[in-house]
Design an enzyme around this catalytic site. Structure first.
Site, mmCIF file in Angstrom:
data_model
loop_
_atom_site.group_PDB
_atom_site.id
_atom_site.type_symbol
_atom_site.label_atom_id
_atom_site.label_comp_id
_atom_site.label_asym_id
_atom_site.label_seq_id
_atom_site.Cartn_x
_atom_site.Cartn_y
_atom_site.Cartn_z
ATOM 1 N N ASP A 32 -23.864 48.868 44.543
ATOM 2 C CA ASP A 32 -25.367 49.535 44.812
ATOM 3 C C ASP A 32 -26.017 48.859 46.092
ATOM 4 O O ASP A 32 -25.686 47.421 46.178
ATOM 5 C CB ASP A 32 -26.207 49.314 43.518
ATOM 6 C CG ASP A 32 -27.396 49.975 43.686
ATOM 7 O OD1 ASP A 32 -28.288 49.959 44.717
ATOM 8 O OD2 ASP A 32 -27.541 51.032 43.101
ATOM 9 N N THR A 133 -27.166 67.659 40.758
ATOM 10 C CA THR A 133 -28.663 67.967 40.017
ATOM 11 C C THR A 133 -28.629 69.358 40.042
ATOM 12 O O THR A 133 -28.067 70.005 40.991
ATOM 13 C CB THR A 133 -29.742 67.378 41.014
ATOM 14 O OG1 THR A 133 -31.019 68.071 40.646
ATOM 15 C CG2 THR A 133 -29.583 67.465 42.553
ATOM 16 N N ASP A 134 -29.696 69.851 39.288
ATOM 17 C CA ASP A 134 -29.840 71.336 39.222
ATOM 18 C C ASP A 134 -30.689 71.901 40.152
ATOM 19 O O ASP A 134 -30.651 73.005 40.460
ATOM 20 C CB ASP A 134 -30.352 71.693 37.671
ATOM 21 C CG ASP A 134 -31.932 71.254 37.274
ATOM 22 O OD1 ASP A 134 -32.376 70.253 38.352
ATOM 23 O OD2 ASP A 134 -32.402 71.222 36.628
ATOM 24 N N GLU A 135 -31.232 70.757 41.175
ATOM 25 C CA GLU A 135 -32.004 71.482 42.209
ATOM 26 C C GLU A 135 -31.485 71.961 43.218
ATOM 27 O O GLU A 135 -32.014 72.590 44.155
ATOM 28 C CB GLU A 135 -32.920 69.931 42.762
ATOM 29 C CG GLU A 135 -33.916 69.413 41.593
ATOM 30 C CD GLU A 135 -34.890 68.503 42.082
ATOM 31 O OE1 GLU A 135 -35.269 68.678 43.226
ATOM 32 O OE2 GLU A 135 -35.392 67.701 41.403
ATOM 33 N N TYR A 159 -34.145 66.731 49.551
ATOM 34 C CA TYR A 159 -33.364 66.216 48.735
ATOM 35 C C TYR A 159 -32.156 67.186 48.276
ATOM 36 O O TYR A 159 -30.936 66.857 48.306
ATOM 37 C CB TYR A 159 -34.209 65.771 47.644
ATOM 38 C CG TYR A 159 -33.537 65.261 46.398
ATOM 39 C CD1 TYR A 159 -32.595 64.319 46.253
ATOM 40 C CD2 TYR A 159 -33.717 66.114 45.078
ATOM 41 C CE1 TYR A 159 -31.810 64.000 45.125
ATOM 42 C CE2 TYR A 159 -33.108 65.706 43.899
ATOM 43 C CZ TYR A 159 -32.131 64.720 44.143
ATOM 44 O OH TYR A 159 -31.512 64.330 42.925
ATOM 45 N N ALA A 161 -31.155 69.909 49.575
ATOM 46 C CA ALA A 161 -30.076 70.215 50.328
ATOM 47 C C ALA A 161 -29.135 69.253 50.559
ATOM 48 O O ALA A 161 -27.971 69.434 50.745
ATOM 49 C CB ALA A 161 -30.630 70.677 51.838
ATOM 50 N N LYS A 163 -28.051 67.090 48.307
ATOM 51 C CA LYS A 163 -27.218 67.017 47.392
ATOM 52 C C LYS A 163 -26.110 68.154 47.506
ATOM 53 O O LYS A 163 -25.048 68.050 46.827
ATOM 54 C CB LYS A 163 -27.985 66.962 45.930
ATOM 55 C CG LYS A 163 -28.822 65.672 45.652
ATOM 56 C CD LYS A 163 -28.050 64.302 45.377
ATOM 57 C CE LYS A 163 -26.991 64.271 44.198
ATOM 58 N NZ LYS A 163 -26.239 63.092 44.155
ATOM 59 N N ASN A 188 -33.559 67.487 34.816
ATOM 60 C CA ASN A 188 -34.311 66.455 34.885
ATOM 61 C C ASN A 188 -34.339 65.393 33.707
ATOM 62 O O ASN A 188 -34.117 65.627 32.678
ATOM 63 C CB ASN A 188 -36.114 66.720 35.043
ATOM 64 C CG ASN A 188 -36.501 67.217 36.336
ATOM 65 O OD1 ASN A 188 -35.872 67.902 36.864
ATOM 66 N ND2 ASN A 188 -37.856 66.809 36.340
ATOM 67 N N PRO A 290 -45.362 71.014 48.942
ATOM 68 C CA PRO A 290 -44.584 72.303 49.629
ATOM 69 C C PRO A 290 -43.498 72.567 48.970
ATOM 70 O O PRO A 290 -42.737 71.654 48.812
ATOM 71 C CB PRO A 290 -44.654 71.620 51.020
ATOM 72 C CG PRO A 290 -45.009 70.336 51.084
ATOM 73 C CD PRO A 290 -45.542 69.678 49.683
HETATM 74 P P1 NAD Z 1 -32.385 56.396 41.440
HETATM 75 O O1 NAD Z 1 -33.088 56.605 42.805
HETATM 76 O O2 NAD Z 1 -33.219 55.763 40.314
HETATM 77 O O3 NAD Z 1 -31.058 55.441 41.860
HETATM 78 C C1 NAD Z 1 -30.380 55.505 42.911
HETATM 79 C C2 NAD Z 1 -29.581 54.219 43.106
HETATM 80 O O4 NAD Z 1 -28.739 54.401 44.379
HETATM 81 C C3 NAD Z 1 -30.270 53.039 43.361
HETATM 82 O O5 NAD Z 1 -29.943 51.993 42.812
HETATM 83 C C4 NAD Z 1 -30.218 52.800 44.802
HETATM 84 O O6 NAD Z 1 -30.275 51.354 45.282
HETATM 85 C C5 NAD Z 1 -28.847 53.286 45.006
HETATM 86 N N1 NAD Z 1 -28.630 53.630 46.444
HETATM 87 C C6 NAD Z 1 -29.246 54.402 47.384
HETATM 88 N N2 NAD Z 1 -28.639 54.440 48.419
HETATM 89 C C7 NAD Z 1 -27.472 53.815 48.486
HETATM 90 C C8 NAD Z 1 -26.570 53.486 49.332
HETATM 91 N N3 NAD Z 1 -26.603 53.972 50.739
HETATM 92 N N4 NAD Z 1 -25.171 52.784 48.786
HETATM 93 C C9 NAD Z 1 -25.395 52.390 47.605
HETATM 94 N N5 NAD Z 1 -26.307 52.446 46.585
HETATM 95 C C10 NAD Z 1 -27.366 53.227 47.198
HETATM 96 O O7 NAD Z 1 -31.746 57.732 41.179
HETATM 97 P P2 NAD Z 1 -31.264 58.376 39.472
HETATM 98 O O8 NAD Z 1 -32.484 59.131 39.182
HETATM 99 O O9 NAD Z 1 -31.126 57.388 38.954
HETATM 100 O O10 NAD Z 1 -30.530 59.497 40.063
HETATM 101 C C11 NAD Z 1 -28.826 59.318 40.172
HETATM 102 C C12 NAD Z 1 -27.953 60.138 40.649
HETATM 103 O O11 NAD Z 1 -28.190 61.278 39.565
HETATM 104 C C13 NAD Z 1 -28.451 60.966 41.865
HETATM 105 O O12 NAD Z 1 -27.268 61.099 42.580
HETATM 106 C C14 NAD Z 1 -29.411 61.990 41.378
HETATM 107 O O13 NAD Z 1 -29.412 63.027 42.646
HETATM 108 C C15 NAD Z 1 -28.600 62.468 40.158
HETATM 109 N N6 NAD Z 1 -29.388 63.178 39.272
HETATM 110 C C16 NAD Z 1 -30.660 62.564 39.051
HETATM 111 C C17 NAD Z 1 -31.553 63.200 38.053
HETATM 112 C C18 NAD Z 1 -33.078 62.708 37.573
HETATM 113 O O14 NAD Z 1 -33.668 63.434 36.937
HETATM 114 N N7 NAD Z 1 -33.188 61.417 37.970
HETATM 115 C C19 NAD Z 1 -31.311 64.356 37.362
HETATM 116 C C20 NAD Z 1 -29.720 65.092 37.901
HETATM 117 C C21 NAD Z 1 -29.189 64.550 38.810
#
Ligand code: NAD
Length: 351
Positions: A32, A133-135, A159, A161, A163, A188, A290
């Protein structure tokens, strides 16, 4: 087994690592960069384990990734690192392109360089799970349909796009190189350690501070909510039992409008932490985002029937746990809000 989890200091990644360390005998390497959204304090309960290792590395850094693969020799990659906040992607999309697209590409290539050199059973068993994500599917409008694994991609925000692009890369790496990727698209999430700029923690913390509860437009956007630990159980199930090259949708079948969610939160706070006036009085409608999608809803039939996963929490039980967690962990929240979270991120609090 050694799991390499990217984004393990984030909301879902930290829940996944807590789950892996607490409920399995696997080793975990957390890769991370620790951006504003990463917080190592979310891992305090497991970071002392001899099965846990942290690598502060950017997934765009190919040399560092090569070193990590050589040094840790993982069996499974669970790729969660991403820029994840839609509003931030509207204000500045560049970092979303860099991390979500270029970072995923860099990680796929580093993992593939490592995988081609594995032999026999070790190579056969290797898995790369891309967490999405479902987005990516875009807006369901007011229709009654739900997203299946066959739904075509129509991302609305930068975001979504970015993903969607990453999903295409993961899918192409399987088709082209037979590199063993799997993809999950989840609805979500909510639960403990969620960064307070996201809707549910924002509402809880604003309510506790007697601040307005800002609802976009009329709050009629529908989201399909899943408790974060159920998502983590689903990810582990897909990695263990899913078919390589396949996509699995993950959802809680808990569709709620945003205004419904905010009202449920107000009801819970009125019950658990009453104030003179009801928390409902704090609800304020603000100008809509938007490109705001009207409705997302996941059909989780495939993962339920094929892999026998289903959520353990209902929205009612999960949201009650979540409100209680925020009330019991205001210290964590205040650190995030007053910036000592950032100082921790930069390592200043570790001195
Ligand atoms: P988050 O923003 O809470 O955490 C993202 C993590 O990635 C952070 O710890 C950040 O430090 C790390 N990170 C960011 N850029 C980085 C890089 N270049 N190199 C290394 N680490 C990096 O996100 P989240 O809500 O925990 O989501 C995690 C994953 O699940 C994402 O891929 C997101 O698209 C997917 N997701 C999230 C949700 C949701 O509801 N939160 C739903 C479906 C899918």
């Amino acid at each position: 087994m050694r799991y390499l989890v990217t984004g393990g200091a984030g909301f879902i990644g930290s829940a996944l690592i807590r789950h892996l360390i607490s409920n399995t005998s696997n080793e975990v390497v957390n890769v991370d960069k620790v951006t504003y959204a990463g917080n190592l304090e979310s891992l305090m309960s497991v970071s002392g384990s001899h099965r846990y290792t942290f690598e502060k590395v950017d997934i765009c850094d190919a040399d560092e990734l090569d070193r990590i693969f050589r040094q840790h020799e993982p069996d499974v990659i669970m790729h969660l690192a991403a820029e994840s906040h839609v509003d931030r992607s509207i204000d500045g999309s560049k970092v979303f392109i860099e991390t979500n697209i270029v970072g995923t590409y860099t990680l796929l290539e580093a993992a593939r360089r490592y995988w081609v050199k594995l032999v026999g059973e070790r190579q056969q068993a290797f898995r790369f799970l891309h967490v999405s994500t479902d987005e990516v599917f875009g807006d369901l409008g007011v229709s009654h349909g739900r997203f299946s694994e066959e739904t075509s991609y129509h991302p609305s925000s930068p975001y979504a796009a970015s993903k969607a692009s990453a999903d295409h890369l993961a899918r192409a790496w399987y088709r082209t190189y037979k590199f063993p990727t799997l993809i999950t698209n989840c609805s979500n999430n909510y639960g403990p350690f969620h960064y307070p700029e996201k809707m549910i923690p924002l509402m809880i913390l604003n309510a506790l501070d007697n601040k307005p509860l800002p609802v976009y437009g009329q709050g009629l956007q529908v989201r399909d909510w899943l408790y974060v630990e159920d998502h983590c159980r689903a990810l582990c199930t897909v990695v263990r039992k899913g078919r390589v090259g396949e996509t699995y949708n993950i959802g809680g079948q808990s569709e709620k409008t945003n205004i419904e969610v905010v009202r449920i939160l107000c009801d819970l706070l009125d019950e658990i932490h009453p104030r003179c006036l009801s928390y409902h009085d704090l609800i304020t409608h603000v100008v809509d985002r938007p490109g705001h999608d009207q409705r997302y809803a996941i059909d989780p039939g495939k993962i339920q029937e094929e892999l026998k996963w289903c959520p353990q929490e209902s929205f009612e039980s999960g949201i009650r746990k979540t409100v209680q967690w925020y009330m019991d962990n205001l210290d964590w929240c205040r650190k995030v809000q007053n910036g000592s979270y950032d100082r921790h991120r930069l390592g200043l609090l570790e001195k």
